[in-house]
Every structure is written in structure tokens, then in C-alpha cells.
Design a protein around this motif. Structure first.
Motif, PDB file in Angstrom:
ATOM      1  N   ASN A  42      -6.873   8.420   4.386  1.00 42.09           N
ATOM      2  CA  ASN A  42      -7.844   8.620   5.459  1.00 42.09           C
ATOM      3  C   ASN A  42      -8.720   9.830   5.190  1.00 42.09           C
ATOM      4  O   ASN A  42      -9.931   9.797   5.412  1.00 42.09           O
ATOM      5  CB  ASN A  42      -7.135   8.765   6.808  1.00 42.09           C
ATOM      6  N   GLU A  84      -2.665   3.769   1.887  1.00 39.78           N
ATOM      7  CA  GLU A  84      -2.637   4.007   3.321  1.00 39.78           C
ATOM      8  C   GLU A  84      -2.146   5.434   3.530  1.00 39.78           C
ATOM      9  O   GLU A  84      -1.703   6.085   2.588  1.00 39.78           O
ATOM     10  CB  GLU A  84      -1.711   3.013   4.026  1.00 39.78           C
ATOM     11  N   ASP A 127      -8.650   1.000   0.832  1.00 39.77           N
ATOM     12  CA  ASP A 127      -8.000   0.048   1.735  1.00 39.77           C
ATOM     13  C   ASP A 127      -7.153  -0.978   0.992  1.00 39.77           C
ATOM     14  O   ASP A 127      -6.162  -1.470   1.535  1.00 39.77           O
ATOM     15  CB  ASP A 127      -9.033  -0.672   2.601  1.00 39.77           C
ATOM     16  N   LYS A 178       0.847  -1.186   0.000  1.00 40.27           N
ATOM     17  CA  LYS A 178       0.000   0.000   0.000  1.00 40.27           C
ATOM     18  C   LYS A 178       0.884   1.238   0.000  1.00 40.27           C
ATOM     19  O   LYS A 178       1.961   1.241   0.589  1.00 40.27           O
ATOM     20  CB  LYS A 178      -0.906   0.003   1.217  1.00 40.27           C
ATOM     21  N   ASP A 211       0.884   5.831  -0.140  1.00 36.22           N
ATOM     22  CA  ASP A 211       0.125   7.039   0.134  1.00 36.22           C
ATOM     23  C   ASP A 211      -0.266   7.688  -1.194  1.00 36.22           C
ATOM     24  O   ASP A 211       0.350   7.428  -2.227  1.00 36.22           O
ATOM     25  CB  ASP A 211       0.960   8.013   0.970  1.00 36.22           C
TER      26      ASP A 211
END
Length: 131
Positions: A108, A103, A99, A3, A5
Motif C-alpha cells: 500500500n 498485499e 495488486d 499474494k 507482503d
């Protein structure tokens, strides 16, 4: 797959394309989106512009979007049949896509912004129906 960003247009575009691949095949959402979107290539670029603006504060999207107007038009095109459950399905797929591939803080934020946006858009659609 590791994962990562979301840091650039490249990741935003990857997210948008993977997400809408799922939307287009979804039992409930697919018929709505596939019935309304006539040119998926152009639409995906437009959506990537939107999410780049939201997530990275960059790109050509500033001042180019009116999601309330667009979603009210879509609801009218489908005989006012968009329900809260559709937004729930949309959020579920959005979260699953994030997900699976991403990450970090921007991922988020993408979830939180989508949650707020889904609530607001459904409320504005509902308001348009009762006027």
C-alpha cells in the motif's frame, strides 16, 4: 499465486523486474524506456536499490538518487514529449503489478509513494520546460 507482503530485497527486486517487463512492452512507455535505457540489467539493479531504500529503508540507495534530474534529462532526450498521461500509464502498471503479487502495508505504501512521486516528477519536468 498467493499474494505476499514486501519484506526484503528479494520481493523488491521481483516487483521491479515484473513491473519493468511490462513497461518495456507497453505501447506508449516501451519506446521511451527502451530508447533511453542502454543496459537493462544495470538499470534494474539501480531501480531495485531505489525502491528498497524507499520501501524498506535499507540497501545501498541512501543519497544515491536524484529522480528529478534524471526525469528532466529523459524528457529532454525525448524532445520534451513526456506528458501527464505517461505517468498515468506508469502508475496503472505499477498498481497492477503490486495488486497481482503483493498485499499488506508495504504494498500500500508503494502505491501511495508512487502516486506522490509521479505527481511531483511531472510538475518538476513541467517547471524545467518553462524556465
Amino acid at each position: 499465486m498467493d499474494k505476499i507482503d514486501i519484506r526484503s530485497r528479494k520481493e523488491v527486486d521481483f516487483l521491479v523486474r515484473r513491473f519493468y517487463d511490462q513497461i518495456r512492452q507497453h505501447d506508449t512507455l516501451g519506446p521511451i524506456f527502451n530508447g533511453v535505457v542502454k543496459d537493462w540489467d544495470t538499470h534494474l539493479v539501480h531501480l531495485s536499490d531505489f525502491w528498497e531504500m524507499i520501501l524498506l529503508q535499507t540497501g545501498p540507495g541512501a543519497g544515491q538518487f536524484n529522480p528529478v534530474k534524471v526525469h528532466r534529462q529523459v524528457d529532454a532526450e525525448v524532445n520534451n514529449s513526456i506528458e501527464q498521461a505517461h505517468f498515468g500509464n506508469w502508475l496503472e502498471l505499477w498498481f497492477q503489478t503490486l495488486d497481482r503479487y503483493f498485499e499488506g502495508e508495504t504494498a500500500n505504501y508503494a502505491k501511495e509513494h508512487a502516486r506522490r512521486m509521479a505527481h511531483m516528477l511531472f510538475m518538476r519536468i513541467w517547471e524545467a520546460r518553462v524556465k
